[in-house]
Motif scaffolding. Structure first.
Motif, PDB file in Angstrom:
ATOM      1  N   ASN A   1       0.882  -1.206   0.136  1.00 23.62           N
ATOM      2  CA  ASN A   1      -0.050  -0.081   0.005  1.00 23.62           C
ATOM      3  C   ASN A   1       0.891   1.199  -0.058  1.00 23.62           C
ATOM      4  OD1 ASN A   1      -2.687  -1.198  -0.015  1.00 23.62           O
ATOM      5  ND2 ASN A   1      -2.369  -1.720   2.143  1.00 23.62           N
ATOM      6  N   ALA A   2       1.856   1.166   0.885  1.00 22.55           N
ATOM      7  CA  ALA A   2       2.905   2.275   0.933  1.00 22.55           C
ATOM      8  C   ALA A   2       3.461   2.440  -0.438  1.00 22.55           C
ATOM      9  CB  ALA A   2       3.732   2.245   1.957  1.00 22.55           C
TER      10      ALA A   2
ATOM     11  N   ALA B   1       3.343   5.908  -2.932  1.00 23.03           N
ATOM     12  CA  ALA B   1       4.706   6.576  -3.298  1.00 23.03           C
ATOM     13  C   ALA B   1       4.581   6.795  -4.823  1.00 23.03           C
ATOM     14  CB  ALA B   1       5.817   5.723  -2.772  1.00 23.03           C
ATOM     15  N   SER B   2       4.084   5.504  -5.525  1.00 19.70           N
ATOM     16  CA  SER B   2       3.949   5.497  -7.022  1.00 19.70           C
ATOM     17  C   SER B   2       3.139   6.514  -7.384  1.00 19.70           C
ATOM     18  CB  SER B   2       3.950   4.199  -7.419  1.00 19.70           C
ATOM     19  OG  SER B   2       5.016   3.306  -7.047  1.00 19.70           O
ATOM     20  N   ALA B   3       1.848   6.695  -6.698  1.00 20.74           N
ATOM     21  CA  ALA B   3       1.052   7.762  -7.050  1.00 20.74           C
ATOM     22  C   ALA B   3       1.385   9.021  -7.082  1.00 20.74           C
ATOM     23  CB  ALA B   3      -0.180   7.746  -6.175  1.00 20.74           C
ATOM     24  N   LYS B   4       2.206   9.482  -6.305  1.00 23.18           N
ATOM     25  CA  LYS B   4       2.852  10.723  -5.945  1.00 23.18           C
ATOM     26  C   LYS B   4       3.695  11.049  -7.269  1.00 23.18           C
ATOM     27  CE  LYS B   4       4.611  10.259  -1.886  1.00 23.18           C
ATOM     28  NZ  LYS B   4       5.335  10.890  -0.749  1.00 23.18           N
ATOM     29  N   ALA B   5       4.609  10.021  -7.636  1.00 22.72           N
ATOM     30  CA  ALA B   5       5.493  10.175  -8.855  1.00 22.72           C
ATOM     31  C   ALA B   5       4.648  10.321  -9.969  1.00 22.72           C
ATOM     32  CB  ALA B   5       6.429   9.068  -8.896  1.00 22.72           C
ATOM     33  N   ILE B   6       3.601   9.509 -10.319  1.00 21.34           N
ATOM     34  CA  ILE B   6       2.822   9.540 -11.363  1.00 21.34           C
ATOM     35  C   ILE B   6       2.046  10.817 -11.599  1.00 21.34           C
ATOM     36  CG2 ILE B   6       0.633   8.546 -12.531  1.00 21.34           C
ATOM     37  CD1 ILE B   6       1.527   5.984 -11.408  1.00 21.34           C
ATOM     38  N   TRP B   7       1.692  11.382 -10.232  1.00 19.56           N
ATOM     39  CA  TRP B   7       1.122  12.793 -10.398  1.00 19.56           C
ATOM     40  C   TRP B   7       2.097  14.014 -10.779  1.00 19.56           C
ATOM     41  CZ3 TRP B   7      -3.496  15.053 -10.373  1.00 19.56           C
ATOM     42  CH2 TRP B   7      -3.595  16.549 -10.103  1.00 19.56           C
TER      43      TRP B   7
ATOM     44  N   LEU C   1      -3.795   0.651  -8.417  1.00 16.95           N
ATOM     45  CA  LEU C   1      -2.397   1.180  -8.953  1.00 16.95           C
ATOM     46  C   LEU C   1      -1.926   0.352  -9.941  1.00 16.95           C
ATOM     47  CD1 LEU C   1      -0.405   4.235  -8.349  1.00 16.95           C
ATOM     48  CD2 LEU C   1       0.705   2.167  -9.389  1.00 16.95           C
ATOM     49  N   GLU C   2      -1.963  -0.906  -9.950  1.00 20.49           N
ATOM     50  CA  GLU C   2      -1.677  -1.905 -10.495  1.00 20.49           C
ATOM     51  C   GLU C   2      -2.220  -2.049 -12.102  1.00 20.49           C
ATOM     52  OE1 GLU C   2      -4.506  -4.325  -7.849  1.00 20.49           O
ATOM     53  OE2 GLU C   2      -2.757  -2.634  -7.841  1.00 20.49           O
ATOM     54  N   ASN C   3      -3.428  -1.334 -12.044  1.00 20.89           N
ATOM     55  CA  ASN C   3      -4.131  -1.523 -13.333  1.00 20.89           C
ATOM     56  C   ASN C   3      -3.811  -0.208 -14.295  1.00 20.89           C
ATOM     57  OD1 ASN C   3      -5.951  -3.571 -12.605  1.00 20.89           O
ATOM     58  ND2 ASN C   3      -7.273  -2.027 -11.537  1.00 20.89           N
ATOM     59  N   ILE C   4      -3.268   0.864 -13.665  1.00 23.12           N
ATOM     60  CA  ILE C   4      -2.837   2.001 -14.666  1.00 23.12           C
ATOM     61  C   ILE C   4      -1.571   1.789 -15.265  1.00 23.12           C
ATOM     62  CG2 ILE C   4      -1.606   3.374 -13.070  1.00 23.12           C
ATOM     63  CD1 ILE C   4      -3.443   5.794 -13.839  1.00 23.12           C
ATOM     64  N   ILE C   5      -0.743   0.779 -14.765  1.00 18.92           N
ATOM     65  CA  ILE C   5       0.550   0.607 -15.145  1.00 18.92           C
ATOM     66  C   ILE C   5       0.237   0.128 -16.783  1.00 18.92           C
ATOM     67  CG2 ILE C   5       2.727  -0.727 -15.024  1.00 18.92           C
ATOM     68  CD1 ILE C   5       2.284   1.773 -13.028  1.00 18.92           C
ATOM     69  N   PRO C   6      -0.257  -1.206 -16.812  1.00 18.71           N
ATOM     70  CA  PRO C   6      -0.274  -1.779 -18.253  1.00 18.71           C
ATOM     71  C   PRO C   6      -1.339  -1.147 -19.016  1.00 18.71           C
ATOM     72  CG  PRO C   6      -1.419  -3.114 -16.782  1.00 18.71           C
ATOM     73  CD  PRO C   6      -0.881  -2.101 -15.832  1.00 18.71           C
ATOM     74  N   TRP C   7      -2.180  -0.118 -18.635  1.00 14.00           N
ATOM     75  CA  TRP C   7      -3.067   0.655 -19.198  1.00 14.00           C
ATOM     76  C   TRP C   7      -2.268   1.728 -20.119  1.00 14.00           C
ATOM     77  CZ3 TRP C   7      -8.094   0.683 -21.626  1.00 14.00           C
ATOM     78  CH2 TRP C   7      -8.931  -0.318 -20.919  1.00 14.00           C
ATOM     79  N   ALA C   8      -1.034   1.862 -19.450  1.00  9.44           N
ATOM     80  CA  ALA C   8      -0.409   3.214 -20.094  1.00  9.44           C
ATOM     81  C   ALA C   8      -0.079   2.739 -21.580  1.00  9.44           C
ATOM     82  CB  ALA C   8       0.784   3.314 -19.288  1.00  9.44           C
TER      83      ALA C   8
ATOM     84  N   GLY D   1       5.767   4.917 -11.920  1.00  8.85           N
ATOM     85  CA  GLY D   1       4.890   3.902 -11.047  1.00  8.85           C
ATOM     86  C   GLY D   1       5.863   2.644 -10.490  1.00  8.85           C
ATOM     87  N   LEU D   2       6.615   2.024 -11.195  1.00 12.26           N
ATOM     88  CA  LEU D   2       7.355   0.955 -11.321  1.00 12.26           C
ATOM     89  C   LEU D   2       8.484   1.063 -10.258  1.00 12.26           C
ATOM     90  CD1 LEU D   2       6.643  -1.641 -14.143  1.00 12.26           C
ATOM     91  CD2 LEU D   2       5.549  -1.651 -11.818  1.00 12.26           C
ATOM     92  N   GLU D   3       9.491   2.001 -10.989  1.00 13.94           N
ATOM     93  CA  GLU D   3      10.903   2.456 -10.420  1.00 13.94           C
ATOM     94  C   GLU D   3      10.547   3.105  -9.036  1.00 13.94           C
ATOM     95  OE1 GLU D   3      13.680   3.679 -13.971  1.00 13.94           O
ATOM     96  OE2 GLU D   3      12.431   5.453 -13.001  1.00 13.94           O
ATOM     97  N   THR D   4       9.589   3.735  -8.563  1.00  9.47           N
ATOM     98  CA  THR D   4       9.300   4.121  -7.353  1.00  9.47           C
ATOM     99  C   THR D   4       8.968   3.097  -6.542  1.00  9.47           C
ATOM    100  OG1 THR D   4       8.683   6.568  -8.213  1.00  9.47           O
ATOM    101  CG2 THR D   4       8.100   5.827  -5.992  1.00  9.47           C
TER     102      THR D   4
END
Length: 1369
Positions: A662-663, A667-673, A729-736, A773-776
């Protein structure tokens, strides 16, 4: 009127007894009638609250109209003070101002909040009292009616308004009052003070505990006068005379009108009045004595309890009760031993004991029954700590009757002190003139800490209107307990009968022990039926004023709904309020409130989920700054983890991982924003102004997101996603990648082709989403694993090395993510390669964007590797075989994908990044490929030389790993000669490589001979090459060369002679087997020379050699067919296969060109091969079965039924017929070669059971792993052999014939051996005779020499050089 020993001291003369007494009960001078305000009594004053039921084992009391024993002021004086300045007199408080004060919307700081209560810090506390390091010793009083607070030190009184409304009035500076006659001893108790409502400003009363001196100011402005003379002049002073030695005043209880009750340390009480009956200010003190108390109570009256013989009592509390007429007040006193007294005080100074009841036994009995305590509680110390009068209800007549009699309803706080803990209980009771009735018992289970021995604050109980919640104030804790009774329903009745009815809601608020926080004063707040919750105010040393408010139950909520405190509530409070700068409260779980591990983990995950989807009441969903909102949610997740690790038992590994995931997502959401913000601000968007993320959220399937609702004016889909959907958030990574593909396809369908620039921008934004998302996530995981209790987890780049068994699918490596990350990596690389020459013209991407695509690709390759590795490791850890197989397949695919991705970086100008990644992952195959590509494409010799130098460095850096990949690529690429010849710099690595890779044994022995001169290793490698070789001829050559190498090693003293001889014997034992196969191949090949191809050869061979014996035996026929094909292909046959082909082929006698009888000796050859197996194999079942099968097939080769018909046959014919049988030839050959010297041929009868059942076949290691149906087919064919043997034994008397044939064969073998011996002797004699003749001839030719020529003695006439000697002669 007063006792002779009463202490009366005043600064004004006594009243004139002839003067008419004032009927007004005000303590101030009579006011102007025009300034009098209307009474604040309303029709609701005596109304029952909405719910008067209280929870407990006995029915609860009715509400009283007075609260907590704090006497209400006269109706004309019950208004609070609302002044702009404390020094300015006021004219009362308007209703609007009072509502403004009680609205509490005045900048208070919430310290904690849940659905049951809220704790706030009031901001008006003077700074000098908020810092425990600066403030001296003090205590305080709170007047909630006035809205003022009072803090007392040894020398000063500090007064300030503690509540403010929404007006523009600024916070006021506290008022400081210098005390008169202060004590100079700092160890003396602090002065006691109380604020008194008047018609004008509040008055101030101060009592010195040790000296008994009393000071009264009619107004605060008089008390705060800076002129000491005027301050003293404007005060009324007096003293409490008659104090005993060491006796001090401990408490002032307001008992208006006109009076106060002083509690002394010895248990005595004193009635203090600040005016005489005519209303003239004066200090009058009278010790309260029983002048005729009524007898009452179930245990009888204790008369004169405060008389000279019985006044030493520990007073627990004094509370002002009801008033049944003007100028009169009842006061209730409780001792720690459980005695309750009711005193009647009058404004004229008279007092009397109305009744007295001993309630201890009743209370103890109630504790045993209601609190379920053991009946024997003698080991516990019982004590009444405090009590409060409860508000009552009913008609005006009932209230008047109760008030006149002095009866009252009260709630007492009791304690049972044990050795380890103290049990506290609330007991509701009705106190009458003759008895005490226990109404309700509330055991306190959430707090059992013993009181401190040196505590300065005695526990108090406060029950504000509407008497639905009790506040129990301890020195460093506050307990809240619900008094609302569960409604009587069939369900609740069943629970009561089954003793499963939940206890009423109760909770404890505890102060931190890291600082000396402690309660020094408390008071209930006024209750407003319209909107104000019941609450109390605490004065906390070192912190300030704190309000604790009990929230009313929600509409439709029952008492059961809030019956228990959940672990989720406690954790939420710690998470969202535990890190406040105002660190008063301690959110650590208390030992009295233990929760199951499953509850804690479930609550932790639910709270984390509520933070992730913003469903928590404590999460601000909409804010101007989304980044700050995400940061606050990330901090909340971190606080959740820290609190759980610090205060709860270790969570399960799975729960810790879920919290970490979850954490990571937050953190990934902040980076994507941040990426989204950059895309919004990108000036080079082109014609399509929309960002990819906005289109992604719009296109994403509704099951993968929380749909925004335009009818609720939710128009920003992206912000809506970040508020509610970060948890998935795992849904938005492949949808990119999916949205890029969808946009491209949509443009093709609409004939609106997207230009290269827009394509590149969309791909770049998709890259940013996946990378952010993934690097973070991976970096966060590796850096914070220890903080989540996972420091022992072994991981590299955020990917676990092991330990996936109990983990669910990890969000960073779902199948969709693995696939789409790889796809987008390829698309990005190809797009960068396609536009590498772009000049930024219209429709083409800018050079900067192309460079960015190329620069991002190595990072994409990195996360692609991480997702692949994590995915296949997780699959390989699954319990089912299908998943494990999928994991193995994905792992192999990853190695191939990784090598191609690393190598393809050279295509976009990133070879160094490819080399760096290959070095990082130790992918030597990719590294060799990249280096080779760069050398081949080098623009100059210098560049090529640099890469050549790297090759040498890699041999040092990576050693065997590099050497293996390097040599494999060169050897498999046809560069064996180059490797073997130019190996000076890496000869050691080449030798090591060859010695550890048997598949290169054919080349390795050359290196051992040519480079290492190690002939023994060369022989070993040749033997390995023989084991790998399938070609018969090559195998024989390898064995022969191995024998030669062993002999060379012996010559070089690399092996001992004995070991050399053993190795040679081993090879010599294997060569005959190959010779047998070679001879058999030659014979079969010679019979099918007319065949056109391999299949025709096999068919002809089966016609020639498989048309008789295997007829009717389908399984054995297939075995013969397979082995014939192998032998014709010159493949090495296994020993079992060679034995099968020797014993299954048809046996017509024939001779090869060299005269060796192949078919005549085939059974002997099979037994010879078996003897060779015996020296190497340790499986007796296999050897025994093979031997019996060989003999059985040998015996049934000939028709013994026909041979047994000897009529009309002479001996010569019978001998001829038996002599040409396979049995005779095999036995004779065996005796000639010594094969049967120790083990004679078996009897036919002993061969009948061999291999005819599946169980007997399983005794052999050759067959025990075959399927059951295969063994059944084989046993069926072998049984047919046994049937034929039985027929020959029965009808051909094979048992008898085998004995005779054995004797005849043995005799024939001896005869042939004798004949061969005689022939050898004759040849030797001829050689000796030849040698003698040659020596005689030489002597004649060289008479002068005693010996022959030098070369003569070099001749040897041994068998090995017979021909050479005769040729020389």
């Amino acid at each position: 009127m007063f006792s002779p020993d009463a202490a009366v001291s005043s600064s004004v003369p006594a009243r004139n007894p002839r003067r008419r007494q004032r009927s007004d009960d005000s303590v101030a001078i009579r006011r102007d009638p025009k300034r009098l305000r209307r009474s604040q009594l309303t029709p609701e004053t005596f109304q029952d609250p909405e719910s008067t039921n209280t929870n407990g084992h006995i029915g609860h009391v009715e509400d009283e109209h007075l609260t907590n024993g704090h006497a209400k002021e006269p109706r004309s004086q019950s208004r609070g003070v609302d002044a702009a300045n404390l020094a300015i007199r006021h004219r009362g408080v308007k209703k609007a101002e009072r509502e403004r004060r009680t609205s509490r919307n005045d900048g208070n700081i919430q310290l904690t909040k849940n659905e049951n209560y809220v704790v706030t810090q009031l901001p008006t506390t003077p700074e000098s009292l908020q810092d425990y390091r600066k403030s001296e010793k003090w205590h305080g009083e709170i007047s909630t009616q006035l809205g003022f607070a009072l803090a007392m030190t040894q020398t000063e009184a500090l007064i300030w308004r503690y509540v403010h409304g929404n007006s523009t009035i600024e916070y006021l500076k506290p008022l400081t009052v210098k005390l008169l006659n202060p004590s100079t001893n700092p160890r003396h108790p602090l002065p006691l003070g109380i604020l008194i409502p008047t018609s004008a400003e509040p008055a101030l009363l101060v009592v010195m505990p040790n000296s008994g001196k009393v000071t009264y100011w009619e107004s605060l402005s008089s008390a705060a006068n800076v002129d000491p003379y005027r301050q003293r002049q404007q005060s009324i002073q007096g003293a409490v005379s008659g104090l005993l030695s060491g006796e001090t005043i401990t408490k002032i209880t307001e008992a208006e009108p006109r009076g106060f009750v002083l509690t002394l340390s010895t248990g005595r009480l004193a009635h203090l009045m600040v005016s005489d009956p005519q209303g003239i200010p004066a200090i009058n003190v009278q010790f309260m004595r029983d002048s005729g108390a009524q007898s009452g109570g179930v245990f009888g009256s204790l008369r004169s309890v405060f008389s000279s013989a019985g006044w030493r009592k520990d007073v627990a509390a004094v509370r002002a009760g009801t008033s049944w007429q003007r100028g009169q007040r009842f006061v209730v006193v409780a001792t720690t031993k459980g005695t309750f007294q009711t005193w009647d005080l009058n404004w004229n100074g008279t007092h009397g004991l109305v009744n007295e009841v001993e309630a201890k036994d009743d209370m103890l009995q109630a504790l045993i029954e209601g609190a379920e305590l053991p009946r024997n509680i003698d080991e516990h110390l019982f004590e009444v700590l405090d009590f409060t009068l409860l508000p009552g209800g009913g008609s005006a007549q009932e209230i008047a009757t109760i008030n006149k009699s002095g009866d009252c309803k009260l709630m007492a706080l009791t304690s049972l002190k044990g050795t380890d803990s103290t049990k506290y209980t609330l007991i509701g009771m009705t106190l009458t003139s003759k008895s005490v009735n226990i109404d309700v018992v509330h055991p306190i289970t959430c707090f059992r800490a013993s009181l401190p021995l040196e505590g300065t604050f005695r526990p108090q109980i406060i029950v504000p209107e509407p008497a639905q919640t009790a506040f129990i104030i301890f020195e460093s804790s506050v307990v809240l307990i619900s008094l609302v009774e569960v409604a009587e329903t069939p369900s609740s009745q069943l629970q009561i009968e089954a003793h499963t009815l939940p206890e009423p809601f109760q909770d404890v608020i505890h102060f931190r022990n890291t600082k000396p926080y402690r309660v020094v004063g408390c008071a209930p707040e006024l209750y407003d039926h319209s909107h104000t919750p019941s609450s109390c105010v605490l004065m906390v040393f070192g912190f300030g004023l704190v309000r604790v408010s009990a929230l009313p139950m929600k509409e439709g909520q029952s008492a059961l709904d809030r019956a228990a405190v959940t672990v989720a509530t406690k954790i939420e409070q710690a998470v969202f309020f535990g890190s406040l700068q105002q660190d008063l409260l301690d959110f650590a779980p208390r030992p009295e409130m233990a929760f199951e591990q499953e509850e804690v983990e479930a609550a932790a995950l639910n709270i984390a989920r509520s933070i992730m989807d913003s469903s928590s009441a404590y999460v601000v969903a909409i804010a101007p700054s989304m980044e700050q909102t995400l940061q606050r949610r990330a901090v909340a997740l971190a606080e959740l983890n820290d609190h759980l690790r610090k205060h709860y038992p270790p969570l399960s590994r799975l729960t810790r991982w879920k919290l970490l995931w979850n954490a990571e997502k937050m953190a990934s959401a902040k980076a994507i924003w941040r990426c989204y913000t950059d895309a919004l601000n990108n000036p080079n968007k082109g014609s399509d102004k929309r960002t990819l993320l906005a289109q992604l959220v719009e296109y994403m399937h509704q099951s993968l997101k929380n749909e925004n609702q335009p009818d609720l004016h939710q128009t920003d889909g992206v912000r809506h996603w970040f508020i509610h959907d970060v948890w998935r958030l795992e849904n938005i990574i492949p949808w990119a990648q999916e949205i890029v593909e969808a946009l491209f396809e949509e443009s093709v369908e609409d004939n609106a082709k997207i230009d290269q620039a827009t394509q590149a921008r969309f791909v770049s934004e998709a890259n940013d989403i996946q990378l952010a998302g993934l690097e973070t996530a991976f970096v966060f995981r590796e850096e914070h694993a220890g903080a989540y209790g996972l420091k022992d987890e072994s991981m590299v780049d955020g990917v676990l090395k092991e330990g996936y068994e109990d983990l669910p699918q990890i969000w960073t490596s779902t199948p969709f993510i693995v696939t789409k990350v790889k796809t987008l990596t390829d698309v990005s690389r190809e797009l960068a390669k396609l536009n590498e020459d772009s000049d930024g013209s219209e429709g083409d991407p800018s050079p900067q964007l192309v460079i960015k695509l190329a620069a991002d690709n190595p990072r994409q390759v990195q996360i692609c590797c991480q997702t692949y590795i994590e995915r296949y490791r997780w699959l390989k850890s699954r319990p089912d075989a299908q998943s494990r197989a999928a994991g193995e397949k994905l792992m192999r695919a990853h190695f191939e994908v990784r090598r191609n991705l690393f190598a393809s970086l050279s295509d976009i100008g990133q070879p160094e990044m490819g080399i760096k990644l290959a070095e990082k992952y130790h992918d030597m195959d990719a590294l060799v490929l990249i280096i080779e590509q760069e050398i081949d494409s080098a623009e100059s010799d210098e560049v090529a030389q640099q890469y050549e130098e790297r090759i040498d460095e890699y041999f040092v850096k990576f050693g065997t790993l590099w050497a293996t990949a390097f040599f494999k690529r060169h050897l498999n690429g046809g560069k064996a000669v180059e490797v073997l010849n130019n190996n000076a710099s890496y000869r050691k690595h080449l030798t090591h490589f060859f010695r550890h890779h048997q598949e290169y044994a054919k080349l390795a022995w050359i290196n051992e001979v040519a480079a290492e001169r190690n002939y023994l290793n060369a022989a070993t490698l040749l033997e390995r090459a023989r084991a790998q070789e399938r070609n018969l001829w090559s195998c024989k050559i390898a064995m022969s060369m191995a024998k030669l190498s062993i002999m060379a090693a012996s010559a070089e003293r690399q092996i001992e002679n004995q070991a050399m001889e053993s190795a040679v014997r081993k090879i010599d034992g294997q060569l005959p087997v190959m010779t047998i196969q070679g001879d058999l191949y030659g014979y079969i090949k010679s019979t099918i020379r007319d065949a056109l191809d391999a299949d025709a050869e096999a068919d002809l061979a089966m016609q020639r050699f498989g048309s008789s014996f295997v007829t009717g035996k389908p399984f054995l026929r297939d075995v013969l067919d397979r082995n014939l094909r192998k032998i014709l292909a010159m493949e090495i046959l296994p020993t079992d296969g060679l034995i099968d082909i020797l014993t299954l082929i048809d046996g017509q006698v024939s001779y090869s060109d060299d005269g060796f009888q192949i078919l005549d000796s085939r059974f002997f050859s099979a037994l010879k091969i078996l003897r060779q197996i015996t020296s190497e194999d340790t499986d007796p079942g296999r050897l025994d079965l093979l031997e019996k099968i060989i003999w059985r097939r040998c015996m049934i080769q000939d028709n013994w039924e026909e041979i047994n018909r000897t009529e009309l046959k002479d001996d010569k014919q019978v001998e001829l017929e038996t002599g040409i049988t396979a049995l005779f030839k095999t036995i004779k050959e065996g005796y000639r070669n010594g094969l049967f010297d120790r083990c004679p041929p078996p009897s036919p009868t002993n061969l009948l059971e061999a291999g005819i059942t599946v169980e007997s076949l399983k005794t052999s290691s050759s067959y025990n792993k075959l399927p059951e149906n295969t063994l059944t087919l084989l046993a069926r064919d072998l049984e047919k052999e046994t049937e034929l043997l039985e027929e020959y034994i029965e009808k051909g008397r094979l048992d008898e014939w085998s004995k005779g044939v054995t004797s005849a064969a043995k005799a024939a073998a001896r005869a042939e051996a004798d004949e061969e011996g005689n022939e050898k002797l004759r040849k030797r004699e001829e050689k000796l005779e030849l040698k003698a003749r040659m020596k005689a001839t030489d002597k004649e030719a060289f008479p002068q020499e005693d010996n022959g020529p030098e070369w003569f003695d070099e001749y040897s006439y041994d068998d090995g050089v017979d021909t050479a000697a005769m040729d020389m002669s």
